[in-house]
Write a protein that holds these residues in place. Structure first.
Motif, PDB file in Angstrom:
ATOM      1  N   VAL A 227       0.907  -1.364   0.143  1.00  0.00           N
ATOM      2  CA  VAL A 227      -0.058   0.032  -0.223  1.00  0.00           C
ATOM      3  C   VAL A 227       0.834   1.362   0.105  1.00  0.00           C
ATOM      4  N   LYS A 228       1.936   1.164   0.832  1.00  0.00           N
ATOM      5  CA  LYS A 228       2.887   2.123   0.955  1.00  0.00           C
ATOM      6  C   LYS A 228       3.409   2.635  -0.567  1.00  0.00           C
ATOM      7  N   HIS A 229       3.726   1.678  -1.170  1.00  0.00           N
ATOM      8  CA  HIS A 229       4.252   1.541  -2.588  1.00  0.00           C
ATOM      9  C   HIS A 229       3.550   2.338  -3.631  1.00  0.00           C
ATOM     10  N   LEU A 230       2.230   1.894  -3.449  1.00  0.00           N
ATOM     11  CA  LEU A 230       1.283   2.405  -4.548  1.00  0.00           C
ATOM     12  C   LEU A 230       1.045   3.968  -4.339  1.00  0.00           C
ATOM     13  N   ARG A 231       0.728   4.206  -2.871  1.00  0.00           N
ATOM     14  CA  ARG A 231       0.774   5.681  -2.476  1.00  0.00           C
ATOM     15  C   ARG A 231       1.916   6.554  -3.002  1.00  0.00           C
ATOM     16  N   LEU A 232       3.136   6.089  -2.829  1.00  0.00           N
ATOM     17  CA  LEU A 232       4.189   6.824  -2.801  1.00  0.00           C
ATOM     18  C   LEU A 232       4.728   6.982  -4.578  1.00  0.00           C
ATOM     19  N   SER A 233       4.166   5.847  -5.390  1.00  0.00           N
ATOM     20  CA  SER A 233       4.278   6.015  -6.727  1.00  0.00           C
ATOM     21  C   SER A 233       3.446   7.071  -7.177  1.00  0.00           C
ATOM     22  N   HIS A 234       2.060   6.995  -6.728  1.00  0.00           N
ATOM     23  CA  HIS A 234       1.321   8.212  -7.238  1.00  0.00           C
ATOM     24  C   HIS A 234       1.414   9.215  -6.789  1.00  0.00           C
ATOM     25  N   ALA A 235       1.985   9.597  -5.541  1.00  0.00           N
ATOM     26  CA  ALA A 235       2.689  10.759  -5.154  1.00  0.00           C
ATOM     27  C   ALA A 235       3.595  11.390  -6.023  1.00  0.00           C
ATOM     28  N   GLU A 236       4.638  10.630  -6.473  1.00  0.00           N
ATOM     29  CA  GLU A 236       5.882  10.794  -7.338  1.00  0.00           C
ATOM     30  C   GLU A 236       5.198  11.175  -8.551  1.00  0.00           C
ATOM     31  N   GLN A 237       4.293  10.655  -9.435  1.00  0.00           N
ATOM     32  CA  GLN A 237       3.532  11.123 -10.431  1.00  0.00           C
ATOM     33  C   GLN A 237       3.045  12.572 -10.353  1.00  0.00           C
ATOM     34  N   LEU A 238       2.289  12.791  -9.249  1.00  0.00           N
ATOM     35  CA  LEU A 238       1.620  14.179  -9.078  1.00  0.00           C
ATOM     36  C   LEU A 238       2.698  15.051  -8.744  1.00  0.00           C
ATOM     37  N   LEU A 239       3.731  14.774  -8.083  1.00  0.00           N
ATOM     38  CA  LEU A 239       4.830  15.945  -8.047  1.00  0.00           C
ATOM     39  C   LEU A 239       5.326  16.316  -9.396  1.00  0.00           C
ATOM     40  N   ILE A 240       5.571  15.241 -10.202  1.00  0.00           N
ATOM     41  CA  ILE A 240       6.190  15.577 -11.368  1.00  0.00           C
ATOM     42  C   ILE A 240       5.371  16.288 -12.362  1.00  0.00           C
ATOM     43  N   ALA A 241       3.969  15.878 -12.446  1.00  0.00           N
ATOM     44  CA  ALA A 241       3.064  16.220 -13.656  1.00  0.00           C
ATOM     45  C   ALA A 241       1.748  17.053 -13.097  1.00  0.00           C
ATOM     46  N   SER A 242       1.716  17.724 -12.108  1.00  0.00           N
ATOM     47  CA  SER A 242       0.800  18.335 -11.504  1.00  0.00           C
ATOM     48  C   SER A 242       1.455  19.503 -10.562  1.00  0.00           C
ATOM     49  N   ASP A 243       0.291  20.699 -10.349  1.00  0.00           N
ATOM     50  CA  ASP A 243       0.694  21.933  -9.615  1.00  0.00           C
ATOM     51  C   ASP A 243       0.067  21.853  -8.322  1.00  0.00           C
ATOM     52  N   MET A 244      -0.182  20.595  -7.928  1.00  0.00           N
ATOM     53  CA  MET A 244      -0.946  20.346  -6.629  1.00  0.00           C
ATOM     54  C   MET A 244       0.084  20.635  -5.458  1.00  0.00           C
ATOM     55  N   SER A 245      -0.302  21.189  -4.348  1.00  0.00           N
ATOM     56  CA  SER A 245       0.667  21.255  -3.364  1.00  0.00           C
ATOM     57  C   SER A 245       1.003  19.924  -2.713  1.00  0.00           C
ATOM     58  N   VAL A 246       1.780  19.940  -1.966  1.00  0.00           N
ATOM     59  CA  VAL A 246       2.505  18.744  -1.138  1.00  0.00           C
ATOM     60  C   VAL A 246       1.307  18.152  -0.220  1.00  0.00           C
ATOM     61  N   THR A 247       0.611  19.047   0.402  1.00  0.00           N
ATOM     62  CA  THR A 247      -0.339  18.951   1.308  1.00  0.00           C
ATOM     63  C   THR A 247      -1.549  18.008   0.555  1.00  0.00           C
ATOM     64  N   GLU A 248      -1.751  18.889  -0.570  1.00  0.00           N
ATOM     65  CA  GLU A 248      -3.028  18.204  -1.548  1.00  0.00           C
ATOM     66  C   GLU A 248      -2.653  16.721  -1.924  1.00  0.00           C
ATOM     67  N   ILE A 249      -1.491  16.656  -2.505  1.00  0.00           N
ATOM     68  CA  ILE A 249      -0.915  15.479  -3.064  1.00  0.00           C
ATOM     69  C   ILE A 249      -0.783  14.308  -1.754  1.00  0.00           C
ATOM     70  N   SER A 250      -0.449  14.678  -0.587  1.00  0.00           N
ATOM     71  CA  SER A 250      -0.491  13.937   0.559  1.00  0.00           C
ATOM     72  C   SER A 250      -1.772  13.362   0.825  1.00  0.00           C
ATOM     73  N   TYR A 251      -2.793  14.028   0.874  1.00  0.00           N
ATOM     74  CA  TYR A 251      -4.326  13.378   1.132  1.00  0.00           C
ATOM     75  C   TYR A 251      -4.741  12.765  -0.142  1.00  0.00           C
ATOM     76  N   GLN A 252      -4.468  13.107  -1.548  1.00  0.00           N
ATOM     77  CA  GLN A 252      -4.798  12.576  -2.477  1.00  0.00           C
ATOM     78  C   GLN A 252      -4.321  11.085  -2.740  1.00  0.00           C
ATOM     79  N   CYS A 253      -3.289  10.845  -2.114  1.00  0.00           N
ATOM     80  CA  CYS A 253      -2.799   9.538  -1.992  1.00  0.00           C
ATOM     81  C   CYS A 253      -2.891   8.753  -0.923  1.00  0.00           C
ATOM     82  N   GLY A 254      -3.790   9.135  -0.072  1.00  0.00           N
ATOM     83  CA  GLY A 254      -4.099   8.084   1.052  1.00  0.00           C
ATOM     84  C   GLY A 254      -3.342   8.508   2.404  1.00  0.00           C
ATOM     85  N   PHE A 255      -2.353   9.526   2.285  1.00  0.00           N
ATOM     86  CA  PHE A 255      -1.892   9.808   3.563  1.00  0.00           C
ATOM     87  C   PHE A 255      -2.798  10.688   4.385  1.00  0.00           C
ATOM     88  N   GLN A 256      -2.826  10.308   5.604  1.00  0.00           N
ATOM     89  CA  GLN A 256      -3.676  11.100   6.477  1.00  0.00           C
ATOM     90  C   GLN A 256      -2.993  12.212   7.241  1.00  0.00           C
TER      91      GLN A 256
END
Length: 291
Positions: A227-256
Motif C-alpha cells: 500500500v505504501k508503494h502504491l501511494r508513494l508511486s502516485h505521489a511521485e507522479q503528481l509531484l512531477i506532472a501536476s501543480d498540486m501542493s504537497v499537502t494536497e498530494i498527501s491527502y490525494q494519495c491516502g496519507f492522512q
C-alpha cells in the motif's frame, strides 16, 4: 527509489507502441512489487542476480538469463544487493500481428493476443543462445525513434519464430492466480482511501492472520509495504506532472498526515517531496477554458 507499477505507466506512444528500460547502477536492494500489464515483457539480464516470480513460479536469474512475462501475468522482481544490469522490453501483442488470415496469424498470433497461447517463461541451451543474440541487438536499438520500428518488429518476429521452432508456446494453464489478481485489483482501486487488512479480510472472507501470511508468501512483500508503494508511486507522479501542493498530494494519495507523508517519501527517495519536484517536475499547463 521506488519503481512505478507498470500498469500505471504509458508503455510507448501511438507512433512507437513499445518501451525499453535499462536498469543498472542502483547499488542497493530493491523490489518491483507484484503487478501485471497488457504488454508482453522480455527481461534480459546482462550481469548480476535477479529473483523473479512469474505467474506463481519462482526463478533466479543471473548473467545472460532471459525471461518472458506474458500479457496479464502477475510478476515481481527483486535483488538483495542492487548490483544488477538488466533490460526489459515491453510491447503489445498487436505489435507483431498482421491484418491477414494466414496460417501464422490464425495459428499463433491471434491465440497469443487472445490469451489462449502463452510463452514459456524461461529457457536454456541453444534456444537461449539464439534469443540472447536477439536481445543484444534489441538493446542496441534507439527505442525513442519510429525510424527503427521495422527493424525492431523483425527482431521480435525472429524471437517468436525461435519460440515456435522449439515448442515454447502452449495453452494457458488453469487460472490459479485469479485470487491474487482480485486482491491486487482491490488494493489498487482503494489505496487512496483508508484501507487495512481488516477491510481486505472482510471483502474476501478470509482471516486477517491468514491474509497477512498469504500476501507475504505470494507477493514477497507485506500488505503495508505494498500500500505504501502504491501511494508513494502516485505521489511521485503528481509531484512531477501536476501543480498540486504537497499537502494536497498527501491527502490525494491516502496519507492522512502531511508530516508522515514527508517522512515516508524522504526515507524512500532520499529526498524531500519539494526537492524531488524541483529536480524532476515537467512543465505543467493548465487546461484551457472554453470560451
Amino acid at each position: 527509489m521506488y519503481t512505478d507499477l507498470h500498469e500505471n505507466r504509458d508503455h510507448g506512444t501511438k507512433e512507437c507502441p513499445y518501451v525499453f528500460y535499462h536498469i543498472t547502477g542502483i547499488k542497493h536492494s530493491f523490489q518491483t512489487p507484484v503487478h501485471w500489464h497488457h504488454e508482453i515483457e522480455i527481461i534480459y539480464i546482462r550481469s548480476g542476480n535477479l529473483k523473479l516470480s512469474i505467474a506463481g513460479a519462482s526463478y533466479l536469474g543471473n548473467e545472460h538469463s532471459i525471461f518472458i512475462v506474458n500479457s496479464g501475468e502477475l510478476h515481481l522482481m527483486q535483488t538483495k544487493d542492487g548490483f544488477i544490469d538488466y533490460y526489459t522490453f515491453l510491447f503489445p501483442p498487436e505489435f507483431i500481428s498482421f491484418q491477414t488470415n494466414d496460417y501464422l496469424e490464425t495459428a499463433y498470433l491471434l491465440p497469443l493476443r487472445n490469451g489462449q497461447f502463452v510463452f514459456k517463461n524461461d529457457f536454456t541451451g541453444e534456444l537461449k543462445e539464439k534469443q540472447m543474440d536477439i536481445c543484444e541487438k534489441l538493446s542496441a536499438k534507439p527505442f525513442d525513434s519510429d525510424k527503427h520500428q521495422l527493424q525492431i518488429r523483425i527482431l521480435l518476429l525472429e524471437f517468436l519464430q525461435n519460440m515456435i521452432d522449439n515448442d515454447m508456446l502452449g495453452y494457458v494453464p488453469s487460472q490459479k492466480n485469479e485470487l491474487d489478481k482480485e486482491i491486487i485489483s482491490y488494493i489498487q482501486q482503494n489505496y487512496c482511501n483508508e484501507i487495512s487488512l481488516s477491510n481486505l479480510s472482510a471483502c474476501f472472507h478470509l482471516s486477517e492472520k491468514y491474509l497477512s501470511r498469504y500476501f507475504k508468501e505470494h507477493f514477497q512483500i507485506s500488505f503495508t509495504q505494498y500500500v505504501k508503494h502504491l501511494r508513494l508511486s502516485h505521489a511521485e507522479q503528481l509531484l512531477i506532472a501536476s501543480d498540486m501542493s504537497v499537502t494536497e498530494i498527501s491527502y490525494q494519495c491516502g496519507f492522512q498526515n502531511i508530516s508522515h507523508f514527508i517522512r515516508t517519501f524522504s526515507k524512500a527517495y532520499h529526498i524531500s517531496p519539494l526537492q524531488y519536484r524541483k529536480l524532476y517536475q515537467q512543465p505543467y499547463e493548465k487546461p484551457h477554458e472554453a470560451n
